[in-house]
Motif scaffolding. Structure first.
Motif, short mmCIF file in Angstrom:
data_model
loop_
_atom_site.label_atom_id
_atom_site.label_comp_id
_atom_site.label_asym_id
_atom_site.label_seq_id
_atom_site.Cartn_x
_atom_site.Cartn_y
_atom_site.Cartn_z
N GLY A 76 0.81 -1.21 0.00
CA GLY A 76 0.00 0.00 0.00
C GLY A 76 0.84 1.26 0.00
N GLU A 77 0.18 2.40 -0.01
CA GLU A 77 0.83 3.70 -0.04
C GLU A 77 1.32 4.11 1.35
N ARG A 78 2.30 5.02 1.36
CA ARG A 78 2.79 5.56 2.62
C ARG A 78 1.69 6.35 3.30
N ARG A 79 1.63 6.23 4.62
CA ARG A 79 0.62 6.91 5.41
C ARG A 79 1.24 8.08 6.16
N ARG A 80 0.69 9.26 5.96
CA ARG A 80 1.20 10.46 6.62
C ARG A 80 0.50 10.76 7.94
N LEU A 81 -0.68 10.19 8.12
CA LEU A 81 -1.46 10.40 9.34
C LEU A 81 -0.65 9.97 10.56
N ASP A 82 -0.74 10.73 11.64
CA ASP A 82 -0.02 10.39 12.87
C ASP A 82 -0.86 9.52 13.81
N MET A 83 -2.14 9.85 13.93
CA MET A 83 -3.03 9.09 14.80
C MET A 83 -4.41 9.02 14.16
N GLY A 84 -5.12 7.94 14.47
CA GLY A 84 -6.49 7.81 14.02
C GLY A 84 -7.40 7.43 15.17
N LEU A 85 -8.64 7.86 15.09
CA LEU A 85 -9.66 7.48 16.06
C LEU A 85 -10.76 6.75 15.31
N LEU A 86 -11.01 5.50 15.70
CA LEU A 86 -12.02 4.70 15.03
C LEU A 86 -13.35 4.89 15.74
N VAL A 87 -14.32 5.39 15.02
CA VAL A 87 -15.57 5.85 15.64
C VAL A 87 -16.77 5.14 15.04
N LYS A 88 -17.57 4.57 15.94
CA LYS A 88 -18.83 3.94 15.53
C LYS A 88 -19.93 4.19 16.55
#
Length: 239
Positions: free
Chosen positions: A148-160
């Protein structure tokens, strides 16, 4: 036999609890490393790098309880339902997993009985013993998948199920450290992969966060310490 989970006892009454589905890359000797060698046993396909150290650091800071899985997701993935084909992955990010190619019903059930089920039972028991805590699921993601492609995001929040907690936490992170980019349902979406939260957290209606951290931020002791402070400072305001 190695333990399928490790409990972090609480030492205070802080209403906070943390858990890590993919905190370990351990593969018990009886599985023969699933036929893998070299970096495939240590890279992100085997575990969420840095998460156990981060969870233990946050538990130590707050005196709160936690639990981490004690086995690699290459054996069986605790964040997948038993109905999913990826419960026991045949391949991951370009790597074929020899020991998972001919898994029959007996082998599958053995892994459920000795690894998957004990972890989920222990997590459920720990959650039931808590006092309506803010519950946090901690994961990490690779900066660059092989496929896959390089990811620049530092953090993610998974929301449901709990958008309000995620929005509050994101606001606090942005106030504390503007240099980090924080996404919602990136690099994965809770609408697609959210099994443990769906199974244990949502039915209890617990306030919760599902945090994803880019692995190059927490693959050293210094990085873990930096993010224990950052995440801890944000959580302190929420608590």
């Amino acid at each position: 036999m190695s333990e399928p989970f490790h409990i972090i006892p609480s030492t205070s009454d802080v209403p906070l609890f943390l858990f890590g589905d993919h905190a370990s890359r351990h593969i018990p000797e009886r599985y023969g490393d699933l036929g893998l060698t070299g970096e495939d046993l240590t890279r992100h396909i085997a575990w969420d790098i840095g998460t156990e150290a981060l969870i233990r650091g946050l538990c130590a800071r707050f005196g709160c309880g936690g639990i981490v899985a004690g086995f690699s997701r290459l054996l069986i993935d605790p964040n997948r339902s038993k109905r999913m084909d990826s419960l026991i992955p045949k391949d991951s990010d370009g790597t074929v997993i020899p020991g998972n190619q001919d898994v029959d019903a007996e082998v599958r059930q053995e892994r459920i009985d000795t690894l998957y089920a004990p972890y989920h039972q222990a997590l459920s028991k720990q959650l039931s013993a808590q006092n309506s805590p803010l519950t946090i699921s901690v994961h990490s993601f690779t900066p660059k998948p092989h496929m896959g492609e390089r990811r620049r995001l530092d953090m993610g929040l998974l929301v449901k199920h709990d958008k309000a907690s995620a929005e509050r936490f994101k606001l606090l992170l942005n106030q504390l450290a503007r240099e980090y980019s924080v996404g919602i349902n990136e690099p994965y979406s809770a609408m697609d992969l959210n099994h443990t939260v769906d199974l244990h957290i949502a039915p209890r209606a617990l306030p919760h966060l599902a945090i994803e951290i880019r692995q190059d931020h927490i693959d050293t002791e210094a990085g873990v310490a930096r993010f224990v402070k950052l995440i801890g400072d944000a959580l302190k305001s929420m608590l």
